[in-house]
Motif scaffolding. Structure first.
Motif, PDB file in Angstrom:
ATOM      1  N   GLY A   1      -3.131   2.011  -6.584  1.00 36.28           N
ATOM      2  CA  GLY A   1      -3.176   2.568  -7.930  1.00 36.28           C
ATOM      3  C   GLY A   1      -1.962   2.316  -8.797  1.00 36.28           C
ATOM      4  N   CYS A   2      -1.021   1.489  -8.351  1.00 40.01           N
ATOM      5  CA  CYS A   2       0.140   1.130  -9.165  1.00 40.01           C
ATOM      6  C   CYS A   2      -0.045  -0.260  -9.762  1.00 40.01           C
ATOM      7  N   ASP A   3       0.702  -0.536 -10.817  1.00 35.74           N
ATOM      8  CA  ASP A   3       0.673  -1.848 -11.451  1.00 35.74           C
ATOM      9  C   ASP A   3       1.749  -2.751 -10.866  1.00 35.74           C
ATOM     10  N   VAL A   4       1.569  -4.061 -11.071  1.00 39.86           N
ATOM     11  CA  VAL A   4       2.509  -5.068 -10.590  1.00 39.86           C
ATOM     12  C   VAL A   4       2.845  -6.026 -11.724  1.00 39.86           C
ATOM     13  N   ASN A   5       4.132  -6.323 -11.886  1.00 38.17           N
ATOM     14  CA  ASN A   5       4.573  -7.390 -12.783  1.00 38.17           C
ATOM     15  C   ASN A   5       5.205  -8.498 -11.953  1.00 38.17           C
ATOM     16  N   LEU A   6       4.776  -9.731 -12.156  1.00 39.31           N
ATOM     17  CA  LEU A   6       5.231 -10.863 -11.364  1.00 39.31           C
ATOM     18  C   LEU A   6       6.247 -11.692 -12.134  1.00 39.31           C
ATOM     19  N   MET A   7       7.454 -11.818 -11.572  1.00 43.83           N
ATOM     20  CA  MET A   7       8.472 -12.687 -12.153  1.00 43.83           C
ATOM     21  C   MET A   7       8.354 -14.109 -11.623  1.00 43.83           C
ATOM     22  N   HIS A   8       7.509 -14.308 -10.609  1.00 44.81           N
ATOM     23  CA  HIS A   8       7.299 -15.614  -9.991  1.00 44.81           C
ATOM     24  C   HIS A   8       8.593 -16.083  -9.317  1.00 44.81           C
TER      25      HIS A   8
ATOM     26  N   PHE B   1       4.907   5.951  -4.927  1.00 42.92           N
ATOM     27  CA  PHE B   1       5.377   6.154  -6.300  1.00 42.92           C
ATOM     28  C   PHE B   1       4.323   6.836  -7.177  1.00 42.92           C
ATOM     29  N   LEU B   2       3.048   6.619  -6.863  1.00 44.73           N
ATOM     30  CA  LEU B   2       2.009   7.328  -7.593  1.00 44.73           C
ATOM     31  C   LEU B   2       2.080   8.827  -7.287  1.00 44.73           C
ATOM     32  N   LYS B   3       2.272   9.165  -6.026  1.00 42.72           N
ATOM     33  CA  LYS B   3       2.406  10.557  -5.623  1.00 42.72           C
ATOM     34  C   LYS B   3       3.661  11.172  -6.234  1.00 42.72           C
ATOM     35  N   LEU B   4       4.760  10.420  -6.228  1.00 43.42           N
ATOM     36  CA  LEU B   4       6.014  10.916  -6.792  1.00 43.42           C
ATOM     37  C   LEU B   4       5.875  11.172  -8.283  1.00 43.42           C
ATOM     38  N   GLN B   5       5.187  10.288  -8.974  1.00 46.11           N
ATOM     39  CA  GLN B   5       4.969  10.476 -10.406  1.00 46.11           C
ATOM     40  C   GLN B   5       4.193  11.756 -10.679  1.00 46.11           C
TER      41      GLN B   5
ATOM     42  N   ARG C   1       0.837  -1.209   0.000  1.00 42.79           N
ATOM     43  CA  ARG C   1       0.000   0.000   0.000  1.00 42.79           C
ATOM     44  C   ARG C   1       0.865   1.249   0.000  1.00 42.79           C
ATOM     45  N   TYR C   2       1.876   1.269   0.871  1.00 40.57           N
ATOM     46  CA  TYR C   2       2.691   2.484   0.976  1.00 40.57           C
ATOM     47  C   TYR C   2       3.537   2.697  -0.273  1.00 40.57           C
ATOM     48  N   LEU C   3       4.141   1.630  -0.788  1.00 40.20           N
ATOM     49  CA  LEU C   3       4.959   1.776  -1.987  1.00 40.20           C
ATOM     50  C   LEU C   3       4.124   2.257  -3.166  1.00 40.20           C
ATOM     51  N   GLY C   4       2.925   1.672  -3.332  1.00 43.02           N
ATOM     52  CA  GLY C   4       2.058   2.100  -4.428  1.00 43.02           C
ATOM     53  C   GLY C   4       1.692   3.562  -4.319  1.00 43.02           C
ATOM     54  N   ALA C   5       1.273   3.983  -3.126  1.00 47.93           N
ATOM     55  CA  ALA C   5       0.885   5.378  -2.927  1.00 47.93           C
ATOM     56  C   ALA C   5       2.084   6.309  -3.087  1.00 47.93           C
TER      57      ALA C   5
ATOM     58  N   LYS D   1       1.708   5.228 -17.840  1.00 46.06           N
ATOM     59  CA  LYS D   1       0.412   5.665 -17.319  1.00 46.06           C
ATOM     60  C   LYS D   1       0.383   5.554 -15.811  1.00 46.06           C
ATOM     61  N   ARG D   2       0.875   4.425 -15.294  1.00 48.08           N
ATOM     62  CA  ARG D   2       0.964   4.209 -13.856  1.00 48.08           C
ATOM     63  C   ARG D   2       2.346   3.639 -13.539  1.00 48.08           C
ATOM     64  N   PRO D   3       2.919   3.960 -12.392  1.00 45.20           N
ATOM     65  CA  PRO D   3       4.166   3.309 -11.985  1.00 45.20           C
ATOM     66  C   PRO D   3       3.947   1.801 -11.858  1.00 45.20           C
ATOM     67  N   CYS D   4       5.002   1.038 -12.114  1.00 44.82           N
ATOM     68  CA  CYS D   4       4.898  -0.423 -12.038  1.00 44.82           C
ATOM     69  C   CYS D   4       6.022  -0.978 -11.171  1.00 44.82           C
ATOM     70  N   ILE D   5       5.665  -1.917 -10.302  1.00 49.14           N
ATOM     71  CA  ILE D   5       6.613  -2.553  -9.392  1.00 49.14           C
ATOM     72  C   ILE D   5       6.742  -4.026  -9.770  1.00 49.14           C
ATOM     73  N   VAL D   6       7.965  -4.513  -9.883  1.00 51.12           N
ATOM     74  CA  VAL D   6       8.202  -5.908 -10.241  1.00 51.12           C
ATOM     75  C   VAL D   6       8.477  -6.708  -8.970  1.00 51.12           C
ATOM     76  N   ILE D   7       7.899  -7.912  -8.897  1.00 53.25           N
ATOM     77  CA  ILE D   7       8.026  -8.759  -7.710  1.00 53.25           C
ATOM     78  C   ILE D   7       8.551 -10.131  -8.103  1.00 53.25           C
ATOM     79  N   GLY D   8       9.546 -10.598  -7.364  1.00 57.89           N
ATOM     80  CA  GLY D   8      10.023 -11.966  -7.494  1.00 57.89           C
ATOM     81  C   GLY D   8       9.930 -12.658  -6.147  1.00 57.89           C
ATOM     82  N   LYS D   9      10.046 -13.979  -6.139  1.00 60.13           N
ATOM     83  CA  LYS D   9       9.968 -14.727  -4.881  1.00 60.13           C
ATOM     84  C   LYS D   9      10.810 -15.986  -4.966  1.00 60.13           C
ATOM     85  N   ASP D  10      11.182 -16.522  -3.790  1.00 64.90           N
ATOM     86  CA  ASP D  10      11.848 -17.813  -3.757  1.00 64.90           C
ATOM     87  C   ASP D  10      10.804 -18.904  -3.551  1.00 64.90           C
ATOM     88  N   THR D  11      11.249 -20.087  -3.175  1.00 66.47           N
ATOM     89  CA  THR D  11      10.366 -21.259  -3.207  1.00 66.47           C
ATOM     90  C   THR D  11       9.688 -21.581  -1.881  1.00 66.47           C
ATOM     91  N   ARG D  12       9.806 -20.727  -0.877  1.00 68.64           N
ATOM     92  CA  ARG D  12       9.150 -20.993   0.410  1.00 68.64           C
ATOM     93  C   ARG D  12       7.628 -21.015   0.237  1.00 68.64           C
TER      94      ARG D  12
END
Length: 466
Positions: free
Chosen positions: A86-93, A33-37, A27-31, A57-68
Motif C-alpha cells: 500500500g505504499c508508493d515507490v519513486n524510481l531514481m534508476h 510505514f503505512l502503519k506508522l502513518q 512488503r515489510y517496509l511498505g506495511a 496520501k500514502r508514504p513513498c519510498i525512493v529506490i536507486g540502483k547501480d549497474t549490476r
C-alpha cells in the motif's frame, strides 16, 4: 544479525540474496510505514508535528540502483513488495548511494533503498536501507525485517483496489542532486584537467556532469557499464588504469569511485595514489585553517594508517577512532557535531553537506582545495608519511570463535609487544564477508610481514583456516 551486515543485506544474487528476499523487504517496509502513518494521524492529528512524508496520501519510498544486471531484478521485486503493501515507490534508476540519501532528505521520503554491493564483483548485490534522515536504517527495524523474512507465515495485510501503491519515475531526483553538488562549490574548475574512473558503476550518471558544469576538462574511463563489468579491474579498488591515464595525459589529478560512488580514491599529478587517509589529512588541515573543524577533531576508524595519526599530531589536529564502517564514523560525527570523518577505503563524510560517504562530493572538495590554494594535489599531502602496512584476509567459518581463541589472542598480544609504540596490529572480523582481516603496521616493513605471518599462523595452527 542474520542478513543485514555493516553495509546492508549483501550476498550473491539469486543465491544468498534473491528476488524473494527483496520482495519481502519491500512488503515489510511498505506495511511498516503505512502503519506508522496511521498511528501518527491518530496520536498527533494531521499537520501537528508530523513528518512531511506522513502528510501525503500514502508514504513513498525512493529506490536507486547501480549497474549490476541483478539490480533490475531486485528493483522490480522491491517495488512489487512495497506497492502490494500500500505504499508508493519513486524510481531514481541508475544513480549513486549518496544521491538516494540526498533525495530522502530533500524530498521527504519515508525512507530510501539503494541496490548495490558497492565495490564487490557484478555477481554480488546488496540492499541498503536509508532512514528518513538520510543515514543508515536503525537496527531495530532491520531486525524486524529479518524476523519477517524467516517467518513461516505471512500475516501482513495486502492492499486492495485503490489502496495498492503506485510506481513513478523520479529521475529528476538525480538531476536535483547534481545541481546540489555544483552549488556547494565556490570556485570555477576552469583550466583544471581531471581524470574520472567511474568503475562502470553508478557514478557514470553523475561525476562527469558535475565536473563539466564546474568548468573542468574531464577525461573519463570505465563509463560504459554492461551489467557485468562493474568494478572489473577498475574503480577505487583497482587504481592502475587511472594512474596510467593521469600520467599519459599529464592531468592535474584523477578520481576513482566504487560501484555505488560512496567512495573516492584520488591520484595526484605525479601519478601517486591518494587514499582515504590522505584525503582526510588534506581536508582536515584545510578545514582547520578555515576554522571549519569543530572540536579540532577528525573521525577515523581503527584501520586508518598509523602515519595519519602522527601527521595529525604534527598538525595539531585531534582525532577519534571508531570501529570499521562508515556507519560508525557517521554515528560518532553526528553525536558530537564533528564535520569530517572517514575511512582509508575512501568513504569520506562531510557533515555540512551530506550524511553519508559521497565519492563525487569528496572529489570536488579536493579539487576546490587545489584551486583555493593554487597548488597541485601532490603538494597537499607531501608531508604525510604512510607507515608500511601488511594486510591478510583469512577465510573462516566461525569468525567469533576464531577471534576468541586463546592461542590466537596470545599471538596477537605478542605481536603488539614486538611492534611497540611505533607500530600496531588490528585483527577483526569482516562485517560483510566470512573473513578475518589481519592488519599490521610499523616503519619496518619486514617486521610487519613477520608479525602478520605470526598471527596468521596461529589461526592455521588452531584449524580455523587452511
Amino acid at each position: 544479525m542474520k542478513y543485514f551486515g555493516t553495509d546492508g543485506f549483501r550476498g550473491e544474487a539469486n543465491q544468498s540474496l534473491t528476488a524473494i528476499h527483496a520482495m519481502k523487504i519491500g512488503r515489510y517496509l511498505g506495511a511498516h510505514f503505512l502503519k506508522l502513518q496511521k498511528e501518527m494521524r491518530v496520536s498527533l492529528g494531521a499537520g501537528h508535528n508530523m513528518p512531511e512524508w506522513a502528510e501525503e496520501k500514502r508514504p513513498c519510498i525512493v529506490i536507486g540502483k547501480d549497474t549490476r544486471r541483478s539490480s533490475y531484478m531486485l528493483e522490480n521485486a522491491l517495488a512489487a513488495g512495497i506497492t502490494s503493501s500500500g505504499c508508493d515507490v519513486n524510481l531514481m534508476h541508475v544513480t549513486t548511494t549518496p544521491s538516494v540519501s540526498y533525495a530522502v532528505r530533500a524530498d521527504n521520503f519515508c525512507c530510501g533503498i539503494m541496490i548495490s554491493a558497492s565495490h564487490n564483483p557484478f555477481y554480488d548485490n546488496g540492499i541498503k536501507i536509508i532512514n528518513s534522515a538520510g543515514g543508515k536504517m536503525e537496527e531495530e527495524l532491520l531486525e524486524e525485517i529479518e524476523r519477517y523474512i524467516d517467518a513461516e507465515t505471512d500475516d501482513l495485510p495486502l492492499a486492495e483496489r485503490g489502496e495498492i501503491g503506485m510506481v513513478e519515475d523520479y529521475s529528476r531526483g538525480r538531476n536535483r542532486y547534481i545541481g546540489y553538488l555544483i552549488q556547494t562549490v565556490r570556485r570555477s574548475f576552469k583550466r583544471m584537467r581531471v581524470g574520472l574512473d567511474c568503475a562502470n558503476g553508478a557514478s557514470f550518471t553523475v561525476a562527469k556532469n558535475v565536473f563539466d558544469a564546474l568548468g573542468a576538462e574531464t577525461h573519463v574511463i570505465h563509463d560504459h557499464p554492461n551489467g557485468l563489468n562493474i568494478n572489473l579491474d577498475c574503480g577505487s579498488t583497482h587504481m592502475q588504469s587511472l594512474v596510467d591515464l593521469v600520467k599519459a595525459q599529464k592531468l592535474d589529478c584523477g578520481f576513482a569511485f566504487d560501484g555505488d560512488a560512496d567512495r573516492c580514491i584520488a591520484v595526484d599529478n605525479h601519478g601517486k595514489v591518494v587514499d582515504g587517509d590522505a584525503i582526510l589529512y588534506i581536508c582536515g588541515k584545510e578545514m582547520k585553517a578555515n576554522d571549519a573543524l569543530p572540536g579540532n577533531t577528525v573521525v577515523t576508524t581503527i584501520m586508518s594508517n598509523f602515519g595519519l595519526y602522527k601527521a595529525f599530531e604534527r598538525a595539531g589536529i585531534d582525532y577519534v577512532k571508531t570501529p570499521v564502517g562508515d556507519k560508525n564514523v557517521a554515528a560518532e560525527m553526528f553525536e558530537h557535531g564533528y564535520a569530517l570523518g572517514g575511512e582509508q577505503s575512501g568513504h569520506i563524510i562531510f557533515s555540512k553537506y551530506a550524511t553519508t560517504g559521497d565519492g563525487v562530493l569528496t572529489a570536488i572538495r579536493l579539487a576546490e582545495i587545489m584551486v583555493e590554494n593554487k597548488t597541485d594535489l601532490a603538494s597537499l599531502h607531501q608531508d604525510l608519511i604512510h607507515y608500511p602496512q601488511v594486510l591478510r584476509n583469512l577465510m573462516v567459518e566461525d569468525k567469533e570463535g576464531a577471534l576468541a581463541n586463546e592461542k590466537v589472542q596470545r599471538a596477537i598480544a605478542e605481536a603488539n609487544r614486538v611492534l611497540g609504540e611505533e607500530g600496531r596490529s588490528v585483527v577483526r572480523a569482516s562485517g560483510t564477508e566470512p573473513l578475518i582481516r589481519v592488519m599490521v603496521e610499523h616503519l619496518d616493513n619486514d617486521l610487519c610481514v613477520d608479525m602478520a605471518d605470526h598471527i596468521v599462523q596461529a589461526f592455521r595452527d588452531e584449524g580455523f583456516t587452511a
